[in-house]
Design a protein around this motif. Structure first.
Motif, PDB file in Angstrom:
ATOM      1  N   MET A 133     -60.284  -7.779  62.008  1.00 14.64           N
ATOM      2  CA  MET A 133     -61.359  -7.044  62.691  1.00 14.64           C
ATOM      3  C   MET A 133     -62.590  -6.928  61.790  1.00 14.64           C
ATOM      4  O   MET A 133     -63.723  -7.072  62.251  1.00 14.64           O
ATOM      5  CB  MET A 133     -60.852  -5.667  63.115  1.00 14.64           C
ATOM      6  CG  MET A 133     -59.848  -5.716  64.256  1.00 14.64           C
ATOM      7  SD  MET A 133     -59.165  -4.102  64.682  1.00 14.64           S
ATOM      8  CE  MET A 133     -60.616  -3.262  65.253  1.00 14.64           C
ATOM      9  N   GLU A 134     -62.365  -6.695  60.503  1.00 14.02           N
ATOM     10  CA  GLU A 134     -63.482  -6.596  59.562  1.00 14.02           C
ATOM     11  C   GLU A 134     -64.211  -7.934  59.449  1.00 14.02           C
ATOM     12  O   GLU A 134     -65.447  -7.977  59.421  1.00 14.02           O
ATOM     13  CB  GLU A 134     -62.952  -6.158  58.182  1.00 14.02           C
ATOM     14  CG  GLU A 134     -64.013  -6.009  57.132  1.00 14.02           C
ATOM     15  CD  GLU A 134     -64.961  -4.865  57.406  1.00 14.02           C
ATOM     16  OE1 GLU A 134     -66.110  -4.945  56.925  1.00 14.02           O
ATOM     17  OE2 GLU A 134     -64.589  -3.918  58.112  1.00 14.02           O
ATOM     18  N   ARG A 135     -63.455  -9.017  59.411  1.00 14.76           N
ATOM     19  CA  ARG A 135     -64.070 -10.349  59.326  1.00 14.76           C
ATOM     20  C   ARG A 135     -64.884 -10.654  60.576  1.00 14.76           C
ATOM     21  O   ARG A 135     -65.990 -11.197  60.483  1.00 14.76           O
ATOM     22  CB  ARG A 135     -62.971 -11.390  59.122  1.00 14.76           C
ATOM     23  CG  ARG A 135     -63.500 -12.761  58.763  1.00 14.76           C
ATOM     24  CD  ARG A 135     -62.413 -13.725  58.430  1.00 14.76           C
ATOM     25  NE  ARG A 135     -61.513 -13.857  59.565  1.00 14.76           N
ATOM     26  CZ  ARG A 135     -60.246 -14.211  59.490  1.00 14.76           C
ATOM     27  NH1 ARG A 135     -59.706 -14.463  58.333  1.00 14.76           N
ATOM     28  NH2 ARG A 135     -59.502 -14.313  60.567  1.00 14.76           N
ATOM     29  N   GLU A 136     -64.337 -10.305  61.766  1.00 21.00           N
ATOM     30  CA  GLU A 136     -65.083 -10.526  63.012  1.00 21.00           C
ATOM     31  C   GLU A 136     -66.363  -9.700  63.038  1.00 21.00           C
ATOM     32  O   GLU A 136     -67.415 -10.168  63.486  1.00 21.00           O
ATOM     33  CB  GLU A 136     -64.208 -10.174  64.213  1.00 21.00           C
ATOM     34  CG  GLU A 136     -63.102 -11.168  64.470  1.00 21.00           C
ATOM     35  CD  GLU A 136     -62.178 -10.736  65.594  1.00 21.00           C
ATOM     36  OE1 GLU A 136     -62.400  -9.655  66.184  1.00 21.00           O
ATOM     37  OE2 GLU A 136     -61.223 -11.485  65.887  1.00 21.00           O
ATOM     38  N   ARG A 137     -66.271  -8.454  62.540  1.00 26.73           N
ATOM     39  CA  ARG A 137     -67.460  -7.603  62.501  1.00 26.73           C
ATOM     40  C   ARG A 137     -68.520  -8.200  61.583  1.00 26.73           C
ATOM     41  O   ARG A 137     -69.711  -8.256  61.925  1.00 26.73           O
ATOM     42  CB  ARG A 137     -67.070  -6.199  62.036  1.00 26.73           C
ATOM     43  CG  ARG A 137     -68.179  -5.168  62.194  1.00 26.73           C
ATOM     44  CD  ARG A 137     -67.717  -3.806  61.736  1.00 26.73           C
ATOM     45  NE  ARG A 137     -67.414  -3.753  60.319  1.00 26.73           N
ATOM     46  CZ  ARG A 137     -68.323  -3.639  59.358  1.00 26.73           C
ATOM     47  NH1 ARG A 137     -69.603  -3.596  59.648  1.00 26.73           N
ATOM     48  NH2 ARG A 137     -67.954  -3.587  58.097  1.00 26.73           N
ATOM     49  N   GLN A 138     -68.097  -8.698  60.417  1.00 27.31           N
ATOM     50  CA  GLN A 138     -69.034  -9.332  59.489  1.00 27.31           C
ATOM     51  C   GLN A 138     -69.671 -10.578  60.112  1.00 27.31           C
ATOM     52  O   GLN A 138     -70.869 -10.823  59.959  1.00 27.31           O
ATOM     53  CB  GLN A 138     -68.308  -9.721  58.190  1.00 27.31           C
ATOM     54  CG  GLN A 138     -67.949  -8.567  57.302  1.00 27.31           C
ATOM     55  CD  GLN A 138     -69.180  -7.943  56.680  1.00 27.31           C
ATOM     56  OE1 GLN A 138     -70.210  -8.582  56.522  1.00 27.31           O
ATOM     57  NE2 GLN A 138     -69.067  -6.664  56.340  1.00 27.31           N
ATOM     58  N   GLN A 139     -68.858 -11.356  60.830  1.00 20.73           N
ATOM     59  CA  GLN A 139     -69.374 -12.568  61.468  1.00 20.73           C
ATOM     60  C   GLN A 139     -70.412 -12.213  62.532  1.00 20.73           C
ATOM     61  O   GLN A 139     -71.443 -12.875  62.640  1.00 20.73           O
ATOM     62  CB  GLN A 139     -68.223 -13.348  62.087  1.00 20.73           C
ATOM     63  CG  GLN A 139     -68.610 -14.723  62.587  1.00 20.73           C
ATOM     64  CD  GLN A 139     -67.398 -15.507  63.080  1.00 20.73           C
ATOM     65  OE1 GLN A 139     -66.273 -15.011  63.055  1.00 20.73           O
ATOM     66  NE2 GLN A 139     -67.625 -16.720  63.514  1.00 20.73           N
ATOM     67  N   LEU A 178     -72.313  -9.568  62.577  1.00 17.21           N
ATOM     68  CA  LEU A 178     -73.525  -9.129  61.887  1.00 17.21           C
ATOM     69  C   LEU A 178     -74.318 -10.326  61.357  1.00 17.21           C
ATOM     70  O   LEU A 178     -75.553 -10.364  61.461  1.00 17.21           O
ATOM     71  CB  LEU A 178     -73.163  -8.188  60.734  1.00 17.21           C
ATOM     72  CG  LEU A 178     -72.713  -6.782  61.115  1.00 17.21           C
ATOM     73  CD1 LEU A 178     -72.270  -6.011  59.880  1.00 17.21           C
ATOM     74  CD2 LEU A 178     -73.838  -6.036  61.823  1.00 17.21           C
ATOM     75  N   GLU A 179     -73.615 -11.309  60.793  1.00 15.75           N
ATOM     76  CA  GLU A 179     -74.291 -12.514  60.288  1.00 15.75           C
ATOM     77  C   GLU A 179     -74.980 -13.269  61.418  1.00 15.75           C
ATOM     78  O   GLU A 179     -76.110 -13.752  61.254  1.00 15.75           O
ATOM     79  CB  GLU A 179     -73.289 -13.421  59.577  1.00 15.75           C
ATOM     80  CG  GLU A 179     -72.808 -12.881  58.251  1.00 15.75           C
ATOM     81  CD  GLU A 179     -71.715 -13.725  57.640  1.00 15.75           C
ATOM     82  OE1 GLU A 179     -71.393 -14.795  58.217  1.00 15.75           O
ATOM     83  OE2 GLU A 179     -71.190 -13.326  56.589  1.00 15.75           O
ATOM     84  N   GLU A 180     -74.317 -13.380  62.567  1.00 19.09           N
ATOM     85  CA  GLU A 180     -74.924 -14.070  63.713  1.00 19.09           C
ATOM     86  C   GLU A 180     -76.167 -13.337  64.193  1.00 19.09           C
ATOM     87  O   GLU A 180     -77.184 -13.955  64.520  1.00 19.09           O
ATOM     88  CB  GLU A 180     -73.912 -14.193  64.850  1.00 19.09           C
ATOM     89  CG  GLU A 180     -72.820 -15.207  64.587  1.00 19.09           C
ATOM     90  CD  GLU A 180     -71.767 -15.226  65.687  1.00 19.09           C
ATOM     91  OE1 GLU A 180     -71.888 -14.451  66.662  1.00 19.09           O
ATOM     92  OE2 GLU A 180     -70.814 -16.020  65.570  1.00 19.09           O
ATOM     93  N   GLN A 181     -76.106 -11.999  64.236  1.00 20.02           N
ATOM     94  CA  GLN A 181     -77.266 -11.230  64.666  1.00 20.02           C
ATOM     95  C   GLN A 181     -78.428 -11.404  63.686  1.00 20.02           C
ATOM     96  O   GLN A 181     -79.585 -11.551  64.096  1.00 20.02           O
ATOM     97  CB  GLN A 181     -76.899  -9.753  64.803  1.00 20.02           C
ATOM     98  CG  GLN A 181     -76.009  -9.466  65.988  1.00 20.02           C
ATOM     99  CD  GLN A 181     -75.544  -8.029  66.036  1.00 20.02           C
ATOM    100  OE1 GLN A 181     -75.802  -7.251  65.115  1.00 20.02           O
ATOM    101  NE2 GLN A 181     -74.842  -7.671  67.106  1.00 20.02           N
ATOM    102  N   GLU A 182     -78.122 -11.409  62.390  1.00 17.42           N
ATOM    103  CA  GLU A 182     -79.165 -11.629  61.384  1.00 17.42           C
ATOM    104  C   GLU A 182     -79.771 -13.033  61.537  1.00 17.42           C
ATOM    105  O   GLU A 182     -80.988 -13.207  61.414  1.00 17.42           O
ATOM    106  CB  GLU A 182     -78.597 -11.441  59.975  1.00 17.42           C
ATOM    107  CG  GLU A 182     -78.241 -10.014  59.638  1.00 17.42           C
ATOM    108  CD  GLU A 182     -79.472  -9.112  59.609  1.00 17.42           C
ATOM    109  OE1 GLU A 182     -80.534  -9.563  59.140  1.00 17.42           O
ATOM    110  OE2 GLU A 182     -79.344  -7.966  60.067  1.00 17.42           O
ATOM    111  N   GLU A 183     -78.921 -14.015  61.792  1.00 16.72           N
ATOM    112  CA  GLU A 183     -79.408 -15.388  61.983  1.00 16.72           C
ATOM    113  C   GLU A 183     -80.323 -15.474  63.202  1.00 16.72           C
ATOM    114  O   GLU A 183     -81.373 -16.124  63.163  1.00 16.72           O
ATOM    115  CB  GLU A 183     -78.207 -16.333  62.148  1.00 16.72           C
ATOM    116  CG  GLU A 183     -78.564 -17.795  62.294  1.00 16.72           C
ATOM    117  CD  GLU A 183     -79.056 -18.406  61.000  1.00 16.72           C
ATOM    118  OE1 GLU A 183     -79.691 -19.475  61.086  1.00 16.72           O
ATOM    119  OE2 GLU A 183     -78.827 -17.840  59.928  1.00 16.72           O
ATOM    120  N   ILE A 184     -79.939 -14.816  64.289  1.00 16.33           N
ATOM    121  CA  ILE A 184     -80.771 -14.826  65.504  1.00 16.33           C
ATOM    122  C   ILE A 184     -82.113 -14.169  65.229  1.00 16.33           C
ATOM    123  O   ILE A 184     -83.171 -14.678  65.629  1.00 16.33           O
ATOM    124  CB  ILE A 184     -80.027 -14.124  66.664  1.00 16.33           C
ATOM    125  CG1 ILE A 184     -78.855 -14.992  67.123  1.00 16.33           C
ATOM    126  CG2 ILE A 184     -80.976 -13.838  67.830  1.00 16.33           C
ATOM    127  CD1 ILE A 184     -77.940 -14.310  68.117  1.00 16.33           C
TER     128      ILE A 184
END
Length: 165
Positions: free
Chosen positions: A69-75, A77-83
């Motif tokens: 769950m922590e890894r999915e949350r980090q992913q 967040l990274e996708e949102q930052e990339e967008i």
């Protein structure tokens, strides 16, 4: 007077009498209660070990689930930052309008068309096995090469002229 009944001693006491005046039997003194020894059975030991193992497995699964769950949350967040970054960097650019006053007319190609060739259905002599080579004259009955195209017959004639048969 001693009377035996089913392997136990029963004694008569002269003091105790029944309602009708006869003597009553007295029970001998009772033994102390036996204290059971605390047994450690293999099943009990195994049950404790199994419970401990089941607890470890449950804890491990919980940790894996939490990590996932922590890894999915980090992913996310990274996708949102990339967008957000792409939205800031990419600037929409207008496309050129096509010219409608000059419509597209395809032109005829200047290349010469290809000339088709007849396919070669025969196997060259150098690729056949010597014992399997047969000439048209060796075949019994009517010629079986009549249905083949003319190019095959030309090739047979070339082989005969060169003496390869």
């Amino acid at each position: 007077m001693v009377k035996r009944t089913i392997g136990r001693k029963w004694e008569f006491d002269g003091k105790q009498t029944g309602l009708s005046g006869e003597r009553c039997l007295i029970k001998p003194p009772v033994k102390k209660n036996t204290i059971p020894i605390d047994l450690k059975l293999h099943n009990d030991i195994r049950a404790v070990e199994r419970a401990r193992f089941a607890h470890q497995v449950a804890e491990k699964r919980r940790l894996i689930k939490q990590y996932k769950m922590e890894r999915e949350r980090q992913q996310k967040l990274e996708e949102q930052e990339e967008i957000k970054r792409l939205r800031k960097e990419l600037i929409p650019k207008a496309q050129l309008m096509p010219y409608f006053d000059r419509p597209f007319v395809p032109r005829r190609s200047e290349k010469q068309p290809t000339v088709p060739r007849e396919p070669k259905f025969c196997i060259p002599r150098h690729k056949t096995i010597r014992c399997c080579r047969m000439s048209c004259n060796d075949m019994s009955g009517p010629s079986q090469l009549q249905h083949l195209p003319s190019s095959v017959e030309k090739t047979e004639a070339l082989y005969k002229n060169r003496g390869l048969q």
